[in-house]
Every structure is written in structure tokens, then in C-alpha cells.
Enzyme design. Structure first.
Site, PDB file in Angstrom:
ATOM      1  N   TYR A 117       0.816  -1.216   0.000  1.00 42.02           N
ATOM      2  CA  TYR A 117       0.000   0.000   0.000  1.00 42.02           C
ATOM      3  C   TYR A 117       0.850   1.266   0.000  1.00 42.02           C
ATOM      4  O   TYR A 117       0.343   2.354  -0.250  1.00 42.02           O
ATOM      5  CB  TYR A 117      -0.958   0.019   1.200  1.00 42.02           C
ATOM      6  CG  TYR A 117      -2.017  -1.082   1.165  1.00 42.02           C
ATOM      7  CD1 TYR A 117      -1.918  -2.137   0.272  1.00 42.02           C
ATOM      8  CD2 TYR A 117      -3.100  -1.053   2.019  1.00 42.02           C
ATOM      9  CE1 TYR A 117      -2.859  -3.147   0.239  1.00 42.02           C
ATOM     10  CE2 TYR A 117      -4.059  -2.062   1.998  1.00 42.02           C
ATOM     11  CZ  TYR A 117      -3.930  -3.109   1.109  1.00 42.02           C
ATOM     12  OH  TYR A 117      -4.867  -4.092   1.080  1.00 42.02           O
ATOM     13  N   LYS A 155       3.293 -15.409   3.238  1.00 43.85           N
ATOM     14  CA  LYS A 155       3.228 -16.234   2.026  1.00 43.85           C
ATOM     15  C   LYS A 155       4.664 -16.612   1.682  1.00 43.85           C
ATOM     16  O   LYS A 155       5.189 -16.308   0.603  1.00 43.85           O
ATOM     17  CB  LYS A 155       2.545 -15.432   0.900  1.00 43.85           C
ATOM     18  CG  LYS A 155       2.221 -16.220  -0.348  1.00 43.85           C
ATOM     19  CD  LYS A 155       1.105 -17.238  -0.169  1.00 43.85           C
ATOM     20  CE  LYS A 155       0.910 -18.033  -1.463  1.00 43.85           C
ATOM     21  NZ  LYS A 155      -0.053 -19.148  -1.274  1.00 43.85           N
ATOM     22  N   ASP A 188      -3.233 -18.024   2.676  1.00 46.38           N
ATOM     23  CA  ASP A 188      -4.411 -18.679   2.087  1.00 46.38           C
ATOM     24  C   ASP A 188      -4.988 -19.698   3.069  1.00 46.38           C
ATOM     25  O   ASP A 188      -6.205 -19.800   3.241  1.00 46.38           O
ATOM     26  CB  ASP A 188      -4.084 -19.305   0.722  1.00 46.38           C
ATOM     27  CG  ASP A 188      -2.770 -20.081   0.700  1.00 46.38           C
ATOM     28  OD1 ASP A 188      -2.033 -20.061   1.714  1.00 46.38           O
ATOM     29  OD2 ASP A 188      -2.475 -20.707  -0.334  1.00 46.38           O
ATOM     30  N   ASP A 239      -5.280  -6.424   5.978  1.00 43.14           N
ATOM     31  CA  ASP A 239      -6.469  -5.732   5.479  1.00 43.14           C
ATOM     32  C   ASP A 239      -7.559  -6.758   5.174  1.00 43.14           C
ATOM     33  O   ASP A 239      -8.710  -6.632   5.610  1.00 43.14           O
ATOM     34  CB  ASP A 239      -6.085  -4.937   4.216  1.00 43.14           C
ATOM     35  CG  ASP A 239      -7.218  -4.083   3.690  1.00 43.14           C
ATOM     36  OD1 ASP A 239      -8.156  -3.785   4.459  1.00 43.14           O
ATOM     37  OD2 ASP A 239      -7.173  -3.710   2.505  1.00 43.14           O
ATOM     38  N   ASP A 264     -11.031  -8.025   7.684  1.00 45.42           N
ATOM     39  CA  ASP A 264     -12.426  -7.977   7.233  1.00 45.42           C
ATOM     40  C   ASP A 264     -13.092  -9.334   7.420  1.00 45.42           C
ATOM     41  O   ASP A 264     -14.242  -9.421   7.864  1.00 45.42           O
ATOM     42  CB  ASP A 264     -12.505  -7.584   5.747  1.00 45.42           C
ATOM     43  CG  ASP A 264     -12.724  -6.091   5.554  1.00 45.42           C
ATOM     44  OD1 ASP A 264     -12.272  -5.317   6.423  1.00 45.42           O
ATOM     45  OD2 ASP A 264     -13.347  -5.698   4.546  1.00 45.42           O
TER      46      ASP A 264
END
Ligand code: IPM
Ligand code: MG
Length: 361
Positions: free
Chosen positions: A146, A195, A227, A251, A255
Site C-alpha cells: 500500500y 506467504k 491462504d 487488510d 475484514d
């Protein structure tokens, strides 16, 4: 004591929910003998309307000079708002990114837990919920994708967009320390999410997190690929205590974690720098479709104010009182529309704020 709080009402339901949080803080001040002085600044769409930018230098400076920042929510409907007809760096969300970066708020703490009273709203099956869950997502907030270099250009006649993902060891170390520190105050379990089977930044992440872990022998550390973590959150959420992860993964996972509580209108968050300074905001957005109707749930913002009292001002007993007041109001059956179930009593934004304030005495 006297405290200076910067308040950012923002857009959509922001002003209404922030008003209720201030009401509750003022009641805390009255009962416990503190004074909270508020300075309002504009950020997001309302700042674009007033100044053409989502956050001015002066507004940022006001926030920087205060003791803590309380934020409602920013942004509008991406599809049909003039705020989005401009370059990405001039849109409402850019204000949020700018204040995070400008104030060095690299540590984002997002609790996600299941309220007994609201367990019915949880979209997971009973056998998966088990005894419930109570986790904290510790998300790195000022690095990674970001904030990396980005551009879009035509390469050999083909439009090509580039975003870069960079982390240095210092950025990883400081957020890992925050993650382990908070784990020490909880169930002493850190799940570091990355990851590492693909990304170099994740391999460095893992290495640095393992180094930091050596200073916390009481904390149990495990690593999980992102994942798999997305899957585990809906398969066995009870296994998590602290999830420690980088910006984009955090992020997305935060959620998901808030969704499985079934009550995103209840979830607070804190974004902190190296010291005790922080910006506190609900985990939900500005909900422009219900703005101004006195139906939004102010509880996430009120609980964010409780986090502010606890983390920035060390007012633990005051923060406990706010959290207990929220709990009491729920136990008595008061609900805003988003968490309403049969047999409960429905109230609006203002009345919910009044009820919670009344329980602090
Ligand atoms: C959040 C939001 C922001 C983020 C957006 C609005 C830039 O999704 O706080 O999670 O991705 O950080
Ligand atoms: Mg988000």
C-alpha cells in the site's frame, strides 16, 4: 488530568457515531474527574469539498500535536460520488493513508470476538463456533504494497501496472514486537501469517519474527500461510489469539475476522506509533446509504474510545467502565437495527449513546 483529543468526524455516518463516542467520553470525564478537549479536523470527502484535498498539512499538524485521535469513518459511494472522479491520491481513502503514514501509525490492532448476546448473528455453524473466539489481528499499517512505488504505463503497446511490495527488517521487527507484547497480555499465542512459499518479503518476515520470538519465551509462535489462514478463520476461529501479519494480508483477514463475528458494528480498532500515541476508529466504513438517519450503530466507535483511554492515556479503569457499560446495555436487550433480533428493544444511534453513557457512574 486534561487531554487533547483530535476528532475526525469524517463522512457518511462518521459525524453521528463520533458524537456518541464523545458523549460517552464526556461522561467518563465527569465521573472520573478528567477533562477531554476536542479539536475537530476534516479528513476524507468533507476535506475534499472544503479544500480540494483529503487531508491538509494543517489538519495533520493538529493531529500530531494532540494526545490521541478519534476517527469516525471516511469515504462515499465509489460508484456515484464526485470524490472519486479525481486522481487516486486525491480521493478520501488517500487521507487515511496519509494520516497513518504522517503520524507513523505502523501498528494496527483489530480485535474480533464473539459476543454471547450476538452469537446468533455469527454466520458460522454452532459446531464451528464451539466456545466462541476472541482474537486480535495485529496488522502492519505503513509498509508493504500500500505504500510501495507504483505506476501504470504502456509497455510495447500493452497497458501495464506495477505495484511494489517492500519490507525492511526494521519495519518487520517493530510490528512483531507489538504483536508479542500484546500476546503477553492475552493468551500468549502468536500466529504469524505470510506467504513464505512464494514471496521474498514473507521469507524475511518469518526470519525476523523468529528472532523477535526469542525475547518472548512464554509466547507460543506458529507460522501460517495466508491462504490457509483465510480458510482456518472460518473452519476453526477459536485457535487464534494474536494474528501477526503484513499490511495487505491484514487488510483482508481483518475484514474476514470481523465478518465472522456477525457484528462489524461492534468492532473497534487502534493504530499506534512506537509510543502511546494512536488513532482510534471503528473497523467498519462510512455507510453513506444510512447516513443521517439515526440508525447507525455507535458501539464500535464507543469501544474505540475505550481503546483510546486504555492505550494512549493509561486510563484502564475508565476503559473497563466503558466496556462494561456496553456489555450491560446489550445484556438489557438494547439493540441498534444492525444487531436487532426478536425479543430485543430497538434503539437509534443517539439513544444507544445515551444508554451507554448512563451506565457509567
Ligand atoms: C482499512 C481500509 C483501508 C485500508 C482503505 C480504505 C485504504 O480498507 O482500514 O482496512 O485498506 O487500510
Ligand atoms: Mg480494509
Amino acid at each position: 488530568m486534561d487531554y487533547n483529543v483530535t476528532v475526525i468526524p469524517g463522512d457518511g455516518i462518521g459525524p453521528e457515531i463520533v458524537r456518541e463516542a464523545r458523549k460517552v467520553m464526556d461522561k467518563v470525564g465527569q465521573v472520573y474527574g478528567h477533562r477531554f478537549d476536542y479539536t475537530e479536523i476534516l479528513m476524507g470527502g468533507c476535506s475534499i469539498d472544503a479544500y480540494g484535498v483529503p487531508l491538509t498539512e494543517e489538519a495533520l499538524e493538529t493531529a500530531r500535536k494532540s494526545d490521541a485521535v478519534l476517527l469516525g469513518a471516511i469515504g462515499g459511494n465509489v460508484g456515484n460520488s464526485r470524490w472519486y472522479d479525481v486522481a487516486p491520491n486525491l480521493r478520501p481513502e488517500a487521507g487515511l493513508l496519509a494520516i497513518r503514514k504522517g503520524l507513523g501509525l505502523f501498528a494496527n490492532i483489530r480485535p474480533a470476538y464473539l459476543y454471547n448476546e450476538l452469537a446468533e448473528a455469527c454466520p458460522l455453524k454452532k459446531e464451528i463456533i464451539g466456545d466462541g473466539f476472541d482474537m486480535v489481528i495485529m496488522r502492519e499499517l505503513t509498509g508493504g504494497l500500500y505504500f510501495g512505488e507504483r505506476h501504470t504505463e504502456e509497455v510495447d503497446g500493452v497497458m501495464t501496472a506495477v505495484d511494489t511490495l517492500t519490507y525492511n527488517e526494521n519495519e518487520i521487527r517493530r510490528i512483531a514486537i507489538k504483536g508479542f507484547d500484546i500476546a503477553m497480555k492475552r493468551r500468549k499465542k502468536v500466529t504469524s501469517v505470510d506467504k513464505a512459499n512464494v514471496l521474498d518479503s514473507s521469507r524475511l518476515w518469518r526470519k525476523v519474527v523468529e528472532e523477535v520470538a526469542k525475547d518472548y519465551p512464554e509466547v507460543e509462535l506458529s507460522h501460517m500461510l495466508v491462504d490457509n489462514c483465510a480458510m482456518q478463520l472460518v473452519m476453526n476461529p477459536g485457535q487464534f489469539d494474536v494474528i501477526l501479519t503484513e499490511n495487505m494480508f491484514g487488510d483482508i483477514l481483518s475484514d474476514e475476522a470481523s465478518m465472522i463475528t456477525g457484528s462489524i458494528g461492534m468492532l473497534s480498532s487502534a493504530s499506534m506509533n512506537e509510543s502511546k500515541f494512536g488513532l482510534y476508529e471503528p473497523s467498519h466504513g462510512s455507510a453513506p446509504d444510512i447516513a443521517g438517519q439515526d440508525i447507525a450503530n455507535p458501539i464500535a466507535t464507543i469501544l474505540s474510545a475505550a481503546m483510546l483511554l486504555r492505550y494512549s492515556f493509561d486510563l484502564d479503569k475508565e476503559a473497563d467502565a466503558v466496556e462494561a457499560a456496553v456489555q450491560a446495555v446489550l445484556t438489557e436487550g438494547w439493540r441498534t437495527a444492525d444487531i436487532m433480533t426478536e425479543g430485543c428493544k430497538k434503539v437509534g444511534t443517539k439513544e444507544m449513546g445515551d444508554l451507554i453513557a448512563a451506565h457509567i457512574n
